[in-house]
Scaffold this motif. Structure first.
Motif, mmCIF file in Angstrom:
data_model
loop_
_atom_site.group_PDB
_atom_site.id
_atom_site.type_symbol
_atom_site.label_atom_id
_atom_site.label_comp_id
_atom_site.label_asym_id
_atom_site.label_seq_id
_atom_site.Cartn_x
_atom_site.Cartn_y
_atom_site.Cartn_z
ATOM 1 N N ARG A 64 -5.617 2.245 -0.107
ATOM 2 C CA ARG A 64 -6.061 1.069 0.639
ATOM 3 C C ARG A 64 -7.501 0.703 0.282
ATOM 4 N NH1 ARG A 64 -4.051 -1.599 4.674
ATOM 5 N NH2 ARG A 64 -2.498 0.012 5.104
ATOM 6 N N ILE B 286 0.841 -1.202 0.000
ATOM 7 C CA ILE B 286 0.000 0.000 0.000
ATOM 8 C C ILE B 286 0.876 1.252 0.000
ATOM 9 C CG2 ILE B 286 -1.707 1.309 1.305
ATOM 10 C CD1 ILE B 286 -2.936 -1.166 0.194
ATOM 11 N N ASP C 253 -8.374 -2.840 -1.361
ATOM 12 C CA ASP C 253 -9.304 -3.754 -0.678
ATOM 13 C C ASP C 253 -10.467 -4.127 -1.592
ATOM 14 O OD1 ASP C 253 -7.747 -3.689 1.585
ATOM 15 O OD2 ASP C 253 -9.028 -2.290 2.694
ATOM 16 N N GLN D 139 -2.649 7.233 1.326
ATOM 17 C CA GLN D 139 -2.688 5.804 1.601
ATOM 18 C C GLN D 139 -4.101 5.297 1.858
ATOM 19 O OE1 GLN D 139 0.055 3.964 4.275
ATOM 20 N NE2 GLN D 139 1.796 5.234 3.654
#
Length: 322
Positions: free
Chosen positions: A60, A45, A64, A56
């Protein structure tokens, strides 16, 4: 993002030209660069955040989402890489995300089968092995079993989970139950994390195997590594949908599935010739001769389905000494 970006992505995912129009249906424009980056090397990440020049938390969230949809694989605690087009589509089909695929669903299902057969022919080792069902009648009964069973494999597993059968979800050639696939260990962990499967215990898995027997489904172990004996999945398979059984039965890839080490045997004095075993057999290993059931040994994979519904109790599994 423009069409050139989708073309770059298609090249990096090894997308067949006939399916170039599929990627815009399943990949959002803002996801393309992330997928391109992870096609070159495994990235964290933090690394992706720097390369994409995005916070970030944004990266993320995208990672995900893509991981959950089967686009990314994850190594260890957080190194991500993109899957091939074939693997991505396989997950879309088997996990029920076909709504976005539009008119391409049938062609993609055929493509998935074709790729599976091609890979099966190229792989010199089996990818699956038939297992005798837990309720199979086996003779003689041994204290130390010289063959694997689904329960013996499940007992050794660190973790297991239950999900819908990806082959029946994809091909829908029958109305057999869907919730019959048992993932093990790392594969199970991934599916549970992605929300595709639910973690279960051994007794729940036993119940699943009983349901499989009731519906005449073949227990089969699938391997990540045949030589090391590493099993990642125990499936309960029908011959009309299962890509492994179809590769064997319909496409003649004989080495693709290993036999259980057992073979059916019939007590001719007890057999009434009712024909139930012919209906239960998925491998074409039975025929009637003189009103008696005869086993075609070379076709028998030792699944045991024939033994559990023989009202005359004439059928057994015995060690295959061939």
């Amino acid at each position: 993002m423009c069409l050139d970006d989708y073309r770059r992505l298609a090249d990096s995912l090894r997308t067949p030209p006939m399916f170039a129009d599929v990627l815009p249906l399943i990949v959002r424009p803002e996801e393309i660069e992330l997928l391109l980056r992870t096609s070159q090397k495994e990235l964290s990440i933090t690394e992706l955040s720097g390369l994409l020049r995005l916070p970030q938390n944004v990266v993320r969230s995208r990672v995900d989402n893509l991981y959950g949809r089967g686009f990314l694989s994850k190594k260890g605690e957080g190194l991500y890489s993109v899957r091939s087009f074939e693997r991505i589509i396989s997950r879309h089909l088997s996990e029920g995300r076909v709504g976005t695929l539009g008119k391409h669903v049938a062609a993609l299902a055929d493509y998935r089968m074709g790729e599976h057969v091609r890979q099966a022919r190229e792989d010199p080792y089996p990818e699956g092995k038939v297992l005798p069902i837990p309720d199979a009648i086996i003779q003689p009964v041994s204290v130390v079993l010289p063959y694997d069973t689904a329960v013996s494999i499940l007992t050794k597993a660190r973790s297991m989970s239950l999900r819908e059968c990806g082959c029946r979800v994809t091909y829908r050639n029958c109305d057999n139950p869907l919730g019959t696939c048992l993932a093990l260990n790392e594969f199970s962990d991934e599916l549970v994390e992605r929300g595709i499967a639910k973690e279960i215990h051994l007794e729940e898995a036993r119940d699943v195997l009983k349901i499989a027997n009731a519906h005449g489904l073949v227990n089969q172990a699938l391997y990540t590594d045949w030589l090391r004996g590493e099993v990642f999945d125990i499936c309960s398979c029908c011959s009309c949908c299962c890509i492994y059984l179809r590769a064997l039965m319909n496409y003649g890839v004989k080495h693709h599935i290993a036999k259980s080490g057992l073979v059916a045997s019939v007590d001719m004095d007890e057999c009434t010739g009712c024909g139930t075993c012919l209906e239960r057999c998925r491998f074409g290993a039975r025929r009637l001769e003189n009103a008696k059931s005869v086993v075609i040994r070379e076709n028998c994979y030792g699944c045991g389905l024939c033994t559990t519904t023989c009202e005359a109790q004439a059928c057994r599994l015995v060690l295959d000494d061939a």
